[in-house]
Motif scaffolding. Structure first.
Motif, PDB file in Angstrom:
ATOM      1  N   THR A 249     -39.507   0.748 -27.135  1.00  0.00           N
ATOM      2  CA  THR A 249     -38.482   1.772 -28.031  1.00  0.00           C
ATOM      3  C   THR A 249     -37.804   2.377 -28.398  1.00  0.00           C
ATOM      4  N   ASP A 250     -39.023   2.947 -28.946  1.00  0.00           N
ATOM      5  CA  ASP A 250     -39.154   3.811 -31.114  1.00  0.00           C
ATOM      6  C   ASP A 250     -38.294   5.293 -29.936  1.00  0.00           C
ATOM      7  N   ARG A 251     -38.984   5.449 -29.016  1.00  0.00           N
ATOM      8  CA  ARG A 251     -38.331   6.896 -28.653  1.00  0.00           C
ATOM      9  C   ARG A 251     -36.408   7.043 -28.449  1.00  0.00           C
ATOM     10  N   ILE A 252     -35.823   5.560 -28.439  1.00  0.00           N
ATOM     11  CA  ILE A 252     -34.503   5.448 -28.832  1.00  0.00           C
ATOM     12  C   ILE A 252     -34.022   6.286 -29.590  1.00  0.00           C
ATOM     13  N   GLY A 253     -32.704   7.168 -29.766  1.00  0.00           N
ATOM     14  CA  GLY A 253     -32.480   7.787 -30.617  1.00  0.00           C
ATOM     15  C   GLY A 253     -33.070   8.836 -31.920  1.00  0.00           C
ATOM     16  N   ALA A 254     -34.616   9.594 -31.099  1.00  0.00           N
ATOM     17  CA  ALA A 254     -35.340  10.305 -31.735  1.00  0.00           C
ATOM     18  C   ALA A 254     -34.583  11.762 -31.590  1.00  0.00           C
ATOM     19  N   GLY A 255     -33.248  11.423 -31.221  1.00  0.00           N
ATOM     20  CA  GLY A 255     -32.293  12.837 -32.285  1.00  0.00           C
ATOM     21  C   GLY A 255     -31.496  13.039 -33.468  1.00  0.00           C
ATOM     22  N   ARG A 256     -31.661  11.800 -33.791  1.00  0.00           N
ATOM     23  CA  ARG A 256     -31.668  11.435 -35.053  1.00  0.00           C
ATOM     24  C   ARG A 256     -32.059  12.648 -36.006  1.00  0.00           C
ATOM     25  N   GLN A 257     -33.587  12.119 -35.574  1.00  0.00           N
ATOM     26  CA  GLN A 257     -34.775  12.966 -36.681  1.00  0.00           C
ATOM     27  C   GLN A 257     -34.718  13.974 -35.358  1.00  0.00           C
ATOM     28  N   GLY A 258     -35.326  14.368 -34.596  1.00  0.00           N
ATOM     29  CA  GLY A 258     -35.521  15.807 -33.824  1.00  0.00           C
ATOM     30  C   GLY A 258     -34.207  16.764 -34.252  1.00  0.00           C
ATOM     31  N   LEU A 259     -33.152  16.432 -33.960  1.00  0.00           N
ATOM     32  CA  LEU A 259     -31.825  17.385 -34.137  1.00  0.00           C
ATOM     33  C   LEU A 259     -31.615  17.776 -35.339  1.00  0.00           C
ATOM     34  N   SER A 260     -30.886  18.681 -35.879  1.00  0.00           N
ATOM     35  CA  SER A 260     -30.007  18.915 -37.381  1.00  0.00           C
ATOM     36  C   SER A 260     -28.421  18.482 -36.503  1.00  0.00           C
ATOM     37  N   THR A 261     -28.035  18.059 -37.728  1.00  0.00           N
ATOM     38  CA  THR A 261     -26.855  17.482 -37.872  1.00  0.00           C
ATOM     39  C   THR A 261     -25.634  18.972 -36.743  1.00  0.00           C
ATOM     40  N   ARG A 262     -26.381  20.231 -37.203  1.00  0.00           N
ATOM     41  CA  ARG A 262     -25.240  20.719 -36.100  1.00  0.00           C
ATOM     42  C   ARG A 262     -25.887  20.770 -34.600  1.00  0.00           C
ATOM     43  N   GLU A 263     -27.323  21.342 -34.710  1.00  0.00           N
ATOM     44  CA  GLU A 263     -27.484  20.623 -32.992  1.00  0.00           C
ATOM     45  C   GLU A 263     -27.390  19.275 -32.030  1.00  0.00           C
ATOM     46  N   ARG A 264     -27.479  18.472 -33.234  1.00  0.00           N
ATOM     47  CA  ARG A 264     -27.012  17.627 -32.152  1.00  0.00           C
ATOM     48  C   ARG A 264     -24.716  17.331 -31.881  1.00  0.00           C
ATOM     49  N   LEU A 265     -24.283  17.854 -32.989  1.00  0.00           N
ATOM     50  CA  LEU A 265     -22.996  18.709 -32.998  1.00  0.00           C
ATOM     51  C   LEU A 265     -22.803  19.324 -31.455  1.00  0.00           C
ATOM     52  N   TRP A 266     -23.970  20.379 -31.702  1.00  0.00           N
ATOM     53  CA  TRP A 266     -23.622  21.424 -30.389  1.00  0.00           C
ATOM     54  C   TRP A 266     -23.855  20.685 -29.223  1.00  0.00           C
ATOM     55  N   VAL A 267     -24.651  19.480 -28.940  1.00  0.00           N
ATOM     56  CA  VAL A 267     -25.200  18.926 -27.421  1.00  0.00           C
ATOM     57  C   VAL A 267     -23.718  17.974 -27.268  1.00  0.00           C
ATOM     58  N   ASP A 268     -23.078  17.218 -28.363  1.00  0.00           N
ATOM     59  CA  ASP A 268     -22.020  16.565 -28.323  1.00  0.00           C
ATOM     60  C   ASP A 268     -20.928  17.387 -27.477  1.00  0.00           C
ATOM     61  N   LYS A 269     -20.920  18.448 -28.023  1.00  0.00           N
ATOM     62  CA  LYS A 269     -19.274  19.297 -27.828  1.00  0.00           C
ATOM     63  C   LYS A 269     -19.427  19.855 -25.922  1.00  0.00           C
ATOM     64  N   VAL A 270     -20.990  20.274 -25.751  1.00  0.00           N
ATOM     65  CA  VAL A 270     -21.253  20.386 -23.752  1.00  0.00           C
ATOM     66  C   VAL A 270     -21.528  19.457 -23.235  1.00  0.00           C
ATOM     67  N   THR A 271     -21.942  18.343 -23.763  1.00  0.00           N
ATOM     68  CA  THR A 271     -21.809  17.424 -22.732  1.00  0.00           C
ATOM     69  C   THR A 271     -20.944  16.198 -22.833  1.00  0.00           C
ATOM     70  N   GLY A 272     -19.877  16.033 -23.916  1.00  0.00           N
ATOM     71  CA  GLY A 272     -18.833  15.486 -24.336  1.00  0.00           C
ATOM     72  C   GLY A 272     -18.782  14.072 -22.867  1.00  0.00           C
ATOM     73  N   PRO A 273     -17.775  14.772 -22.684  1.00  0.00           N
ATOM     74  CA  PRO A 273     -17.036  13.579 -21.122  1.00  0.00           C
ATOM     75  C   PRO A 273     -18.170  13.214 -20.241  1.00  0.00           C
ATOM     76  N   VAL A 274     -19.507  14.122 -19.746  1.00  0.00           N
ATOM     77  CA  VAL A 274     -20.004  13.375 -19.248  1.00  0.00           C
ATOM     78  C   VAL A 274     -21.046  12.549 -19.930  1.00  0.00           C
ATOM     79  N   LYS A 275     -21.990  12.595 -21.140  1.00  0.00           N
ATOM     80  CA  LYS A 275     -21.796  11.215 -21.659  1.00  0.00           C
ATOM     81  C   LYS A 275     -20.874  10.484 -22.485  1.00  0.00           C
ATOM     82  N   GLN A 276     -20.248  10.706 -22.789  1.00  0.00           N
ATOM     83  CA  GLN A 276     -18.837   9.341 -22.731  1.00  0.00           C
ATOM     84  C   GLN A 276     -19.231   8.134 -21.727  1.00  0.00           C
ATOM     85  N   SER A 277     -19.228   8.892 -20.522  1.00  0.00           N
ATOM     86  CA  SER A 277     -18.461   8.140 -19.052  1.00  0.00           C
ATOM     87  C   SER A 277     -19.672   6.984 -18.726  1.00  0.00           C
TER      88      SER A 277
END
Length: 358
Positions: A249-277
């Motif tokens: 399970t050690d790669r769950i949450g890898a984006g918290r270390q591998g992406l900057s805050t801005r990059e994570r927000l970009w990803v969430d903005k683009v994928t938002g509703p699909v990601k949430q679903s």
């Protein structure tokens, strides 16, 4: 028309960097299923399909078969058994380009002595209807992973867009295709599997997967990392080194270390509703972040790609094979353009079908 000899195949669809190699090796460890590493036949050849003409004509079929086997000869993960072109040309397995691909996989299956073959090319999410024309009883495993973790992995991988914004757009488009397939054909044909669930509860999720496939779970599936196939994969490329390790399970949450805050927000903005679903939380601040400038994305992509290629040159045993494959694909596209048959792949949703009717 269904290809002779094989029981209904298994296709892993979704987005790369979502654990598809892990799932491939788990399925490959089953005594009745073989899943060779994919040369991505449909990804590279489907845009060229118009250049081949009528594939019921032997000359046209021979050209398409030659191009497909050219990809296989340059594959970055060699197959263990030779494929005979003359058999495919003489006895076409099914309609269209995927009929040729199915015949190639069928020869591999027959050589292994197993009952079913599988395909790990996640790009097949765009070709569900093509598969079902040849194999009405095919089964699809929609493997999905948190897009932030996918984008984090892609920043270091030789496969796919390296920029998180571009990776997020690809992830959203491919999950939308997978969702359309599930809505059209239902859960009896498309099985949704989250990477996080697979690595957190492997025995339970493998059991559910086997139920979907109509197979009995086998202990070897939980020991996939000890197989010869896993060792071969792990040795070929740095991006695949985890293939030789047990489920973790050690790669769950890898984006918290591998992406900057801005990059994570970009990803969430683009994928938002699909990601949430799909059960993944979306940062509430995502709607406030500005999209990156296209020029900035392009420049950053070049920088990331240069680092990736340098690392691959130093660490990957199949670096040269990948470059040869890429040159060959460009040559195929040039030849198709010269013949006047180069067309973009179809991007629309799969046609609807009755649930459970297959």
């Amino acid at each position: 028309m269904t290809a002779p000899g094989a029981e209904h195949p298994v296709l892993i669809v979704g987005t790369e960097r979502s654990g598809s190699n892990l799932l491939r090796l788990i399925l490959e460890s089953h005594s009745r299923i073989t899943v060779p590493h994919p040369p991505h036949f449909m990804r590279y050849l489907a845009p060229l399909a118009g250049s081949y003409g009528d594939l019921t004509q032997e000359r046209n079929r021979a050209r398409a078969v030659g191009d497909a086997l050219g990809l296989l000869r340059r594959h970055i993960h060699p197959w263990p058994h030779p494929i005979r072109a003359d058999r495919i040309i003489a006895e076409p397995a099914g309609p269209g380009l995927f009929g040729i691909v199915a015949a190639i996989y069928e020869q591999h299956r027959a050589a292994t002595g197993k009952a079913r073959w599988g395909c790990k090319s996640t790009f097949m999410v765009a070709h569900v209807a093509d598969v079902l024309r040849v194999f009405p009883d095919a089964r699809f495993v929609w493997l999905v992973r948190d897009p932030c973790d996918v984008a984090s992995s892609a920043k270091r991988a030789v496969f796919g867009p390296s920029h998180p914004y571009r990776m997020a757009r690809l992830w959203r488009a491919q999950q939308e295709k997978a969702r359309a397939a599930l809505d059209s054909w239902g859960p009896g044909v498309v099985h949704l599997l989250r990477y996080e669930d697979l690595v957190s509860r492997p025995e339970e999720e493998i059991g559910r997967l086997c139920d979907f496939l109509g197979e009995k779970p086998e202990p070897a599936m939980l020991r996939h990392h000890t197989s010869a196939a896993a060792r071969q994969t792990a040795a070929l490329a740095d991006a695949w080194r985890r293939a030789g390790q047990p489920v973790s399970t050690d790669r769950i949450g890898a984006g918290r270390q591998g992406l900057s805050t801005r990059e994570r927000l970009w990803v969430d903005k683009v994928t938002g509703p699909v990601k949430q679903s799909l059960g993944y939380p979306v940062d509430a601040r995502a709607g406030t972040v500005r999209d990156p400038r296209p020029s900035a994305v392009a420049l950053r992509s070049v920088s990331l790609r240069a680092r990736i290629e340098y690392r691959s040159m130093r660490k990957d045993g199949n670096h040269r094979a990948r470059l040869r494959r890429d040159v060959y694909v460009r040559w195929l596209r040039f030849r198709a353009w010269k013949r006047g048959g180069l067309r973009p792949p179809v991007r629309g949703p799969a046609p609807a079908a009755r649930r459970g009717s297959l």
